[in-house]
Design an enzyme around this catalytic site. Structure first.
Site, PDB file in Angstrom:
ATOM      1  N   HIS A  23       0.859  -1.165  -0.049  1.00 42.23           N
ATOM      2  CA  HIS A  23       0.046  -0.001   0.048  1.00 42.23           C
ATOM      3  C   HIS A  23       0.822   1.218   0.112  1.00 42.23           C
ATOM      4  O   HIS A  23       1.666   1.433   1.059  1.00 42.23           O
ATOM      5  CB  HIS A  23      -0.906   0.007   1.257  1.00 42.23           C
ATOM      6  N   ARG A  24       0.794   2.059  -1.171  1.00 45.45           N
ATOM      7  CA  ARG A  24       1.656   3.213  -1.190  1.00 45.45           C
ATOM      8  C   ARG A  24       3.175   2.751  -1.168  1.00 45.45           C
ATOM      9  O   ARG A  24       3.818   3.618  -0.786  1.00 45.45           O
ATOM     10  CB  ARG A  24       1.245   4.267  -0.286  1.00 45.45           C
ATOM     11  N   GLU A  50       0.596  -0.772  -4.870  1.00 51.16           N
ATOM     12  CA  GLU A  50      -0.339  -0.091  -5.249  1.00 51.16           C
ATOM     13  C   GLU A  50       0.039   1.610  -4.786  1.00 51.16           C
ATOM     14  O   GLU A  50       0.802   1.906  -4.197  1.00 51.16           O
ATOM     15  CB  GLU A  50      -1.655   0.043  -3.951  1.00 51.16           C
ATOM     16  N   ASP A  52      -0.999   5.981  -5.840  1.00 48.53           N
ATOM     17  CA  ASP A  52      -2.024   6.748  -6.071  1.00 48.53           C
ATOM     18  C   ASP A  52      -1.622   7.982  -7.058  1.00 48.53           C
ATOM     19  O   ASP A  52      -0.296   8.399  -7.026  1.00 48.53           O
ATOM     20  CB  ASP A  52      -2.528   7.532  -4.903  1.00 48.53           C
ATOM     21  N   HIS A  65      -1.325  11.025  -3.032  1.00 51.53           N
ATOM     22  CA  HIS A  65      -2.664  10.737  -2.333  1.00 51.53           C
ATOM     23  C   HIS A  65      -3.556  11.671  -1.877  1.00 51.53           C
ATOM     24  O   HIS A  65      -4.765  11.619  -2.742  1.00 51.53           O
ATOM     25  CB  HIS A  65      -2.614   9.812  -1.011  1.00 51.53           C
ATOM     26  N   GLU A 124      -4.173   3.738  -8.810  1.00 48.62           N
ATOM     27  CA  GLU A 124      -5.322   4.302  -8.160  1.00 48.62           C
ATOM     28  C   GLU A 124      -5.578   5.585  -8.728  1.00 48.62           C
ATOM     29  O   GLU A 124      -4.804   6.593  -8.368  1.00 48.62           O
ATOM     30  CB  GLU A 124      -5.381   4.199  -6.658  1.00 48.62           C
ATOM     31  N   LYS A 126      -7.339   9.022  -7.951  1.00 51.49           N
ATOM     32  CA  LYS A 126      -7.859   9.533  -6.740  1.00 51.49           C
ATOM     33  C   LYS A 126      -8.514  10.737  -7.137  1.00 51.49           C
ATOM     34  O   LYS A 126      -9.501  11.166  -6.259  1.00 51.49           O
ATOM     35  CB  LYS A 126      -6.744  10.031  -5.897  1.00 51.49           C
ATOM     36  N   ASP A 240       0.453  -2.585   4.463  1.00 50.41           N
ATOM     37  CA  ASP A 240       1.659  -1.336   4.808  1.00 50.41           C
ATOM     38  C   ASP A 240       2.875  -1.742   5.049  1.00 50.41           C
ATOM     39  O   ASP A 240       4.014  -1.220   4.596  1.00 50.41           O
ATOM     40  CB  ASP A 240       1.173  -0.392   5.806  1.00 50.41           C
TER      41      ASP A 240
END
Length: 253
Positions: A23-24, A50, A52, A65, A124, A126, A240
């Site tokens: 995640h990020r 992943e 953003d 993000h 993603e 956003k 994470d």
């Protein structure tokens, strides 16, 4: 075989455990959505990253993000109000820890270069509304320029963004992001997969994913819940901390 596993197979990866989606990037141990975070996550064993993206004033995509830059950079302005070149010169690491001072906001194109052939990118969108559609247009152009049209999963909470992907790049897999169980079932009927908030997860989502040849992944799974979700049969986990997750899974790469 679902789209996530298929893309992993192209990279020569066939994990016998849930796919680990960072995640990020390695956001627990490094500044989120930076090239360093992506590199650490991949080196720690992440199968997918992943990240953003948001559209800039000059219609490019930066990895960010929040709509406003204040949380992770020294600026408080909106991403959409500045050009890409104004944003990529900003320090995106010092807020996390001074040892990351000088880590810059990356362009999407730079992030894809870092991740390509090493992990599967989940990009993603956003932005919502017209900004989101504009972000998809730029994303599709980048994917076409780099030959990655079928190598990236595009994810979003916004229906209009995913519809734009289907229209502009029908071969690019689409993944819904939802916070409710029922919405996850709907997403699996319409997209290649869905990310569901871990507290809204239900076992019938696994069954629905298998029935639709899609995948479902809870986000963001706390370390002490990793085994519980793995035992429930999920195909992927959004986390994470890649290293801790793999430790709890017993790796099985």
């Amino acid at each position: 075989m679902n789209s996530l596993r298929r893309l992993l197979q192209r990279l020569g990866k066939r994990p016998r455990r849930p796919v680990v989606i960072a995640h990020r990037g390695a956001s627990r141990v490094s500044p989120e959505n930076t090239l360093t975070a992506f590199g650490i996550a991949i080196d720690s064993g992440a199968d997918a990253i992943e990240l953003d993206v948001r559209l800039t004033a000059d219609r490019d995509l930066v990895v960010m993000h929040d709509a406003r830059l204040g949380r992770t950079t020294t600026s408080t302005k909106l991403v959409a109000s500045l050009t890409a070149q104004e944003i990529v010169g900003m320090d995106a690491g010092r807020w996390f820890n001074k040892v990351f001072r000088g880590e810059l906001v990356p362009l999407l194109s730079e992030a894809l270069t870092t991740i390509r052939d090493r992990a599967v990118p989940l990009v993603e969108i956003k932005d919502s509304g017209p900004l989101g559609v504009g972000a998809v247009e730029r994303l599709v152009a980048i994917l076409e320029e780099t030959g990655m049209t079928e190598d990236v999963l595009v994810i979003s909470r916004f229906t209009e963004a995913l519809e734009a992907v289907e229209k502009l790049s029908p071969d690019t897999p689409r993944v819904g992001v939802v916070a409710r169980h029922a919405a996850g079932l709907v997403a699996l009927e319409n997209y290649d997969g869905c990310l569901v908030w871990w507290k809204a997860f239900g076992p019938n989502l696994v069954e629905a994913a298998k029935a639709s040849d899609g995948f479902v992944a809870p986000w963001i799974v706390p370390p002490d819940k990793v085994r519980e979700f793995a035992d429930a049969g999920v195909d992927a986990l959004v986390v994470d901390d890649t290293a801790e997750t793999l430790k709890r899974l017993g790796d099985r790469s």
